[in-house]
Design a protein around this motif. Structure first.
Motif, PDB file in Angstrom:
ATOM      1  N   ASP A 107      60.715  59.928  31.899  1.00  0.00           N
ATOM      2  CA  ASP A 107      61.035  60.133  33.317  1.00  0.00           C
ATOM      3  C   ASP A 107      59.783  60.005  34.184  1.00  0.00           C
ATOM      4  O   ASP A 107      59.832  59.408  35.266  1.00  0.00           O
ATOM      5  CB  ASP A 107      61.679  61.502  33.541  1.00  0.00           C
ATOM      6  N   ASN A 108      58.659  60.568  33.712  1.00  0.00           N
ATOM      7  CA  ASN A 108      57.407  60.437  34.456  1.00  0.00           C
ATOM      8  C   ASN A 108      56.979  58.985  34.554  1.00  0.00           C
ATOM      9  O   ASN A 108      56.565  58.521  35.617  1.00  0.00           O
ATOM     10  CB  ASN A 108      56.288  61.261  33.812  1.00  0.00           C
ATOM     11  N   ARG A 109      57.079  58.257  33.453  1.00  0.00           N
ATOM     12  CA  ARG A 109      56.729  56.842  33.462  1.00  0.00           C
ATOM     13  C   ARG A 109      57.610  56.071  34.434  1.00  0.00           C
ATOM     14  O   ARG A 109      57.128  55.249  35.212  1.00  0.00           O
ATOM     15  CB  ARG A 109      56.855  56.243  32.069  1.00  0.00           C
ATOM     16  N   ALA A 110      58.893  56.322  34.403  1.00  0.00           N
ATOM     17  CA  ALA A 110      59.838  55.603  35.270  1.00  0.00           C
ATOM     18  C   ALA A 110      59.576  55.890  36.752  1.00  0.00           C
ATOM     19  O   ALA A 110      59.859  55.044  37.604  1.00  0.00           O
ATOM     20  CB  ALA A 110      61.266  55.980  34.910  1.00  0.00           C
ATOM     21  N   GLY A 111      59.030  57.043  37.070  1.00  0.00           N
ATOM     22  CA  GLY A 111      58.772  57.415  38.458  1.00  0.00           C
ATOM     23  C   GLY A 111      57.456  56.905  39.018  1.00  0.00           C
ATOM     24  O   GLY A 111      57.173  57.082  40.208  1.00  0.00           O
ATOM     25  N   LEU A 112      56.657  56.249  38.181  1.00  0.00           N
ATOM     26  CA  LEU A 112      55.361  55.747  38.640  1.00  0.00           C
ATOM     27  C   LEU A 112      55.519  54.444  39.416  1.00  0.00           C
ATOM     28  O   LEU A 112      56.478  53.696  39.209  1.00  0.00           O
ATOM     29  CB  LEU A 112      54.448  55.494  37.437  1.00  0.00           C
ATOM     30  N   PRO A 113      54.556  54.129  40.279  1.00  0.00           N
ATOM     31  CA  PRO A 113      54.575  52.821  40.940  1.00  0.00           C
ATOM     32  C   PRO A 113      54.435  51.708  39.898  1.00  0.00           C
ATOM     33  O   PRO A 113      53.912  51.940  38.799  1.00  0.00           O
ATOM     34  CB  PRO A 113      53.350  52.864  41.857  1.00  0.00           C
ATOM     35  N   ALA A 114      54.858  50.518  40.237  1.00  0.00           N
ATOM     36  CA  ALA A 114      54.849  49.392  39.296  1.00  0.00           C
ATOM     37  C   ALA A 114      53.460  49.137  38.708  1.00  0.00           C
ATOM     38  O   ALA A 114      53.320  48.878  37.509  1.00  0.00           O
ATOM     39  CB  ALA A 114      55.386  48.135  39.969  1.00  0.00           C
TER      40      ALA A 114
END
Length: 107
Positions: free
Chosen positions: A20-27
């Motif tokens: 979830d943390n990874r998915a919420g990061l900018p590209a």
């Protein structure tokens, strides 16, 4: 007994919170996380044991154990010159070795 111990690339799994943390990061940050993960799963030894063993990592990446008294315990792979990290542990089973990424942080 055979000498067919599985080696890299290692299997990697993410905890729900880390994913979830990874998915919420900018590209751009996700690209850095993916590069760090690639280095981790292709390393001959995911714990980077030995003197200067992580010297072959790209610039801005380093690895250290979470606790110096537990060299076979959880480790941290720092990337982007310490702005981000993956907290992980490695289970070196003969039939199914696996890396579990427990935390993914970038700031």
């Amino acid at each position: 007994m055979t000498d067919d111990f599985m080696g890299p690339p290692w299997q990697a799994d993410w905890t729900k919170a880390a994913e979830d943390n990874r998915a919420g990061l900018p590209a751009a940050a996700r690209t850095l996380v993916d590069a760090a993960r690639t280095e981790l799963v292709t390393a001959p030894d995911p714990y980077f044991r030995g003197i200067d063993i992580d010297r072959d990592l790209p610039a801005g990446m380093s690895v250290e154990p979470v606790q110096s008294t537990r060299p076979a315990g959880a480790h941290v792979l720092y990337f982007d010159y310490g702005r981000g990290w993956l907290w992980y542990y490695f289970t070196p089973r003969t039939t199914d070795p696996q890396i579990v990424i427990d935390q993914c942080v970038w700031q």
